[in-house]
Write a protein that holds these residues in place. Structure first.
Motif, PDB file in Angstrom:
ATOM      1  N   GLU A  82       0.923  -1.067   0.068  1.00 47.30           N
ATOM      2  CA  GLU A  82       0.194   0.083  -0.014  1.00 47.30           C
ATOM      3  C   GLU A  82       1.052   1.232  -0.076  1.00 47.30           C
ATOM      4  O   GLU A  82       1.193   1.654   0.928  1.00 47.30           O
ATOM      5  CB  GLU A  82      -0.796  -0.082   1.283  1.00 47.30           C
ATOM      6  N   LYS A  83       1.086   1.752  -1.297  1.00 46.67           N
ATOM      7  CA  LYS A  83       1.931   2.909  -1.161  1.00 46.67           C
ATOM      8  C   LYS A  83       1.307   4.267  -1.082  1.00 46.67           C
ATOM      9  O   LYS A  83      -0.008   4.478  -1.629  1.00 46.67           O
ATOM     10  CB  LYS A  83       2.560   2.888  -2.886  1.00 46.67           C
ATOM     11  N   ARG A  84       1.747   5.044  -0.035  1.00 51.31           N
ATOM     12  CA  ARG A  84       1.122   6.188   0.229  1.00 51.31           C
ATOM     13  C   ARG A  84       1.980   7.371   0.289  1.00 51.31           C
ATOM     14  O   ARG A  84       1.400   8.722   0.130  1.00 51.31           O
ATOM     15  CB  ARG A  84       0.473   6.270   1.923  1.00 51.31           C
ATOM     16  N   LYS A  85       3.232   7.265   0.076  1.00 50.93           N
ATOM     17  CA  LYS A  85       4.305   8.139   0.383  1.00 50.93           C
ATOM     18  C   LYS A  85       5.446   7.934  -0.934  1.00 50.93           C
ATOM     19  O   LYS A  85       5.206   6.768  -1.542  1.00 50.93           O
ATOM     20  CB  LYS A  85       4.892   8.346   1.565  1.00 50.93           C
ATOM     21  N   ALA A 119      10.034   4.366   0.304  1.00 49.87           N
ATOM     22  CA  ALA A 119       9.805   3.582   1.394  1.00 49.87           C
ATOM     23  C   ALA A 119      10.856   3.292   2.271  1.00 49.87           C
ATOM     24  O   ALA A 119      12.031   3.459   1.913  1.00 49.87           O
ATOM     25  CB  ALA A 119       9.586   1.791   0.619  1.00 49.87           C
ATOM     26  N   ASP A 165       7.023   5.457   3.601  1.00 48.50           N
ATOM     27  CA  ASP A 165       6.282   4.530   4.380  1.00 48.50           C
ATOM     28  C   ASP A 165       7.319   3.355   4.816  1.00 48.50           C
ATOM     29  O   ASP A 165       8.313   2.959   4.256  1.00 48.50           O
ATOM     30  CB  ASP A 165       5.418   3.529   3.063  1.00 48.50           C
ATOM     31  N   TYR A 202       8.172  -0.286   6.530  1.00 53.98           N
ATOM     32  CA  TYR A 202       8.080  -1.631   6.399  1.00 53.98           C
ATOM     33  C   TYR A 202       9.035  -2.508   7.264  1.00 53.98           C
ATOM     34  O   TYR A 202      10.216  -2.045   7.207  1.00 53.98           O
ATOM     35  CB  TYR A 202       8.267  -2.234   4.995  1.00 53.98           C
ATOM     36  N   GLN A 248       0.047   3.151  10.362  1.00 51.62           N
ATOM     37  CA  GLN A 248       0.176   2.832   8.801  1.00 51.62           C
ATOM     38  C   GLN A 248       1.522   2.331   8.496  1.00 51.62           C
ATOM     39  O   GLN A 248       2.056   2.602   7.559  1.00 51.62           O
ATOM     40  CB  GLN A 248       0.076   4.084   7.970  1.00 51.62           C
ATOM     41  N   ILE A 249       1.922   1.380   9.379  1.00 49.75           N
ATOM     42  CA  ILE A 249       3.445   0.649   9.342  1.00 49.75           C
ATOM     43  C   ILE A 249       2.742  -0.667   8.746  1.00 49.75           C
ATOM     44  O   ILE A 249       2.049  -1.299   9.137  1.00 49.75           O
ATOM     45  CB  ILE A 249       3.984   0.466  10.577  1.00 49.75           C
ATOM     46  N   GLN A 250       3.539  -1.176   7.680  1.00 53.22           N
ATOM     47  CA  GLN A 250       3.153  -2.348   7.087  1.00 53.22           C
ATOM     48  C   GLN A 250       4.204  -3.312   7.482  1.00 53.22           C
ATOM     49  O   GLN A 250       5.487  -3.243   7.314  1.00 53.22           O
ATOM     50  CB  GLN A 250       3.427  -2.149   5.450  1.00 53.22           C
ATOM     51  N   TYR A 300       7.837   2.731  -5.693  1.00 49.55           N
ATOM     52  CA  TYR A 300       8.545   4.048  -4.961  1.00 49.55           C
ATOM     53  C   TYR A 300       9.509   4.426  -5.725  1.00 49.55           C
ATOM     54  O   TYR A 300      10.390   3.898  -6.589  1.00 49.55           O
ATOM     55  CB  TYR A 300       9.052   3.510  -3.556  1.00 49.55           C
TER      56      TYR A 300
END
Length: 378
Positions: free
Chosen positions: A13-16, A19, A42, A44, A58-60, A77
């Motif tokens: 889920e790319k939000r920014k 990465a 984001d 991970y 919102q951490i994956q 990204y």
């Protein structure tokens, strides 16, 4: 959670634009703090380091080897920041490389956060600029080995990143960047936020001109504009964003008092209504402040976790040290402080005056202050 399997490119889920990836205990601890200092990434990390607040922040999480995660990050990204050893990163990204026109920038950060190393796509991919900006944000030393790399101007997509500034929209990042790089007339207007954003030894380039007001910038008819403000722009100012980027500095402190057990949703609704009335951007909220009696207030804890806002609390004695407009004997009777929202906002912002004196709505009392950057030496 992301499950990784051989032969499959996982869905992320790319939000920014960037990465940030960590795979060790210490790396994860650093990474969790880095995303507060550098809000364009984001995060991970491996499921075994789960701490329970990942959904709220919102951490994956991923389960499996990071090597299987990288193909998805390469596709999605602009840049990848790895808190992984340099040798391991080189081996893992080698099969993914296409050419320097398409590959994302790749950085490596050591496990102690002392160095940030530009690894791949230094110029065209932006890794060198990202190395400098990320290093500034986390207080590390940038390592760039390309001899021709010299920072000479503002990296538009990373402007103010070391202070936590965020842009309103990425729509105009590329054309405004082109104006900066092509030495066209670019206006800079700053209404609030840290003033020491030019950190290079050379003078600011001649094509970047600072104007004291939006009106003067509009009159100058620049090719592009960088606007640093915490307020929502008005209709007559929208000409600026035809080729402009608005940056939101962290400049607003919300002083909050509430009845015990007030739901997060009610607190947030009052905040949203207040900011809308004041014509202030929610992206510019720096912190929420209150009395230490509220340090375990569930609604406030949920709200600040949701938005990754610092939650500052003060003792009654600390609040009573602050001059503020509306002291109350009733509040003192129950809390030991003559006020909560007003002195908390003023103290946290290091301000002398409020943008909004205390206002009660339902179970919530809110006051608003703007951070005093002048006295902070910024």
């Amino acid at each position: 959670m992301i499950s990784l399997r051989e032969g499959e490119i996982p869905v992320v889920e790319k939000r920014k634009p960037y990465a940030l990836v960590a795979i060790t205990k210490h790396g994860v601890a650093h990474a969790r703090s880095y995303i507060e200092k550098f809000p364009y990434a984001d995060l991970y990390y491996m499921k075994k380091f789960e701490q329970g607040d990942e959904d709220a922040r919102q951490i994956q999480l991923f389960d499996g080897t990071v090597r299987l995660l990288l193909p998805a990050l390469f596709q999605q990204y602009k840049g990848i920041i790895c808190i992984i050893s340099l040798g391991a990163v080189v081996r893992m990204i080698a099969p993914l490389l296409i050419d320097k026109m398409k590959d994302p920038g790749v950085l490596v950060v050591d496990d102690k956060g002392q160095y940030v190393i530009s690894v791949l796509s230094g110029h065209i991919g932006g890794a060198n600029a990202l190395t400098h900006e990320f290093a500034k944000a986390i207080g590390a030393e940038p390592i760039v080995t390309t001899a021709s790399d010299v920072q000479k101007t503002i990296p538009v997509d990373l402007f103010g990143a070391q202070f936590g500034w965020v842009w309103d929209s990425e729509e105009k990042l590329l054309p405004v960047s082109a104006s900066v790089v092509n030495e066209e007339h670019v206006a800079i207007v700053q209404e609030t936020g840290e003033k020491n954003w030019w950190m290079y030894e050379r003078s600011i380039p001649a094509n970047l001109k600072i104007y004291p007001s939006i009106i003067e910038a509009i009159r100058a008819k620049p090719h592009a504009i960088l606007l640093i403000t915490d307020r929502l722009i008005e209709a007559h100012e929208e000409v600026l964003i035809e080729n402009g980027v608005i940056y939101r500095p962290k400049s607003i402190v919300l002083g909050i008092g509430c009845n015990r057990g007030t739901a997060m949703e009610e607190i947030e609704q009052v905040i949203d209504e207040t900011l809308a009335e004041l014509r202030l951007s929610k992206k510019s909220v720096k912190a929420v402040a209150s009395i230490n009696l509220k340090k375990d207030e569930t609604g406030l804890l949920e709200l600040t976790a949701k938005h990754n806002w610092p939650f500052a609390t003060y003792t009654p004695e600390q609040l009573n040290e602050i001059p503020f407009p509306n002291p109350s004997e009733t509040v003192f009777k129950y809390t030991g402080a003559y006020g909560v929202s007003e002195p908390a906002a003023l103290r946290c912002a290091n301000a002398k005056a409020l943008l909004l004196e205390k206002r009660k709505s339902g179970n919530v009392t809110v006051s608003v202050a703007r951070v005093n950057f002048e006295e902070r030496g910024q």
